[in-house]
Design an enzyme around this catalytic site. Structure first.
Site, short mmCIF file in Angstrom:
data_model
loop_
_atom_site.label_atom_id
_atom_site.label_comp_id
_atom_site.label_asym_id
_atom_site.label_seq_id
_atom_site.Cartn_x
_atom_site.Cartn_y
_atom_site.Cartn_z
N THR A 1 0.86 -1.18 0.00
CA THR A 1 0.00 0.00 0.00
C THR A 1 0.90 1.23 0.00
O THR A 1 1.62 1.47 0.97
CB THR A 1 -0.92 0.02 1.23
OG1 THR A 1 -1.77 -1.14 1.20
CG2 THR A 1 -1.80 1.27 1.23
N LYS B 1 -7.51 1.14 -2.43
CA LYS B 1 -7.01 0.66 -1.14
C LYS B 1 -6.95 1.79 -0.10
O LYS B 1 -7.32 1.60 1.07
CB LYS B 1 -5.62 0.05 -1.31
CG LYS B 1 -4.96 -0.42 -0.01
CD LYS B 1 -5.78 -1.46 0.71
CE LYS B 1 -5.22 -1.78 2.10
NZ LYS B 1 -3.88 -2.38 2.08
N LYS C 1 0.44 5.30 8.43
CA LYS C 1 0.88 5.63 7.07
C LYS C 1 -0.30 5.69 6.11
O LYS C 1 -0.45 6.65 5.34
CB LYS C 1 1.88 4.58 6.58
CG LYS C 1 2.34 4.78 5.14
CD LYS C 1 2.82 3.48 4.52
CE LYS C 1 1.66 2.53 4.26
NZ LYS C 1 2.04 1.33 3.49
#
Length: 301
Positions: A95, A170, A245
């Protein structure tokens, strides 16, 4: 196909092992000796460098923590692009930032190879069970070539569109997960303080309007959900640092598109506070300890 796998951690290791179990030999590499050894026990042929791993590979999978790690692994002099054969297909399961993903599509194409951004959802349990949802950005024909391998890794493989769209899907999905995690932790604590048995409340919420994947998989009360990290002192699972993150990527995407994301910003800041407490490597559901007032830093253990 000859398959290489770079990044054999909590997610990548079980995913690579699932390919081996399905009859596809995998040559892999990880900087962590512990991760490499665990993958080797599951049948992955672990080698000593990225270059050795990708030699003669038709498909190279990467599963790494951040976009800068993916860029480095792909573009360094001893990295993937310098050592793969022409026309090889690189599938990044990490990701990372949408713009970095789109940049890498161009970089890989100019180097004579092909690229798919294919992040996954479903956590460590999904990686182990081969039940991940995989969101793929890039050329449809490249996806169809690698689909048989992806279907071993995930129960659902979706073409999200052009370059970077897998990452876009995502990031939006994970920002929703992060916000839901926050209210699930608050709900778990409040329901107990109101006198509800955790198992009873979970059975109610999981069949009512409060239901969610987080509730069913990560519910942060001990002994209620077998897969929940609360049962193992918040070890393993989806690390605080990684959710921080991902939520940061979502906040950045909101800013770049003029989309206010106040709930996501609060969830990101909650993860930041856990990192400040020294809990970056704990499962993100350790947030419940902040909610219920039992938060402990490693120095307090």
């Amino acid at each position: 196909m000859n398959v290489a796998w770079i990044g054999l951690g909590n997610m990548g290791g079980p995913m690579a092992a699932n390919l081996v179990d399905a009859g596809t030999p995998v040559r892999g590499f990880d900087l962590s000796e512990r991760a490499a050894a665990a993958a080797a026990e599951r049948g992955v042929e672990v080698v000593g460098s990225v270059a050795e791993a990708v030699r003669d590979a038709d498909v190279v999978f990467t599963m790494l923590p951040k976009g800068e790690h993916v860029r480095e692994v792909l573009t360094s002099p001893d990295g993937v692009l310098a050592n793969i054969k022409a026309g090889a297909l690189i599938v990044d399961e990490s990701t990372i930032d949408i713009e970095v993903a789109r940049e890498l599509h161009e970089t890989v194409s100019k180097a004579g190879a092909r690229f798919l951004d294919a992040p996954v959802s479903g956590g460590v349990s999904g990686a182990a069970g081969g039940t991940l949802t995989i969101m793929v950005g890039g050329r449809a024909e490249d996806l169809e070539e690698v689909r048989p391998l992806l279907e071993v890794l995930g129960g659902k493989v979706v073409h999200a569109g052009d370059a970077g769209n897998g990452q876009a899907a995502k990031i939006v999905n994970n920002m929703m997960c992060g916000v839901i995690l926050g209210v699930t932790c608050e709900g778990a604590v409040l329901s107990e303080r109101l006198g509800l048995d955790p198992q009873v409340f979970h059975s109610i919420a999981s069949t009512s309007s409060g239901d969610s994947w987080v509730l069913r998989t990560w519910y942060p009360s001990p002994g209620v959900v077998e897969s929940a990290a609360v049962n193992r002192d918040f070890e393993g699972g989806f690390a605080v640092a990684l959710l921080h993150k991902d939520l940061g990527l979502a906040v950045n995407a909101g800013e770049s598109t003029g989309t206010p994301l106040p709930f996501v910003t609060q969830a990101r800041d909650a993860m930041a506070s856990l990192m400040d407490a020294g809990l970056a490597d704990k499962d993100c559901s350790v947030l419940v300890t902040k909610v219920n007032g039992t938060l402990k830093t490693p120095s307090q253990d």
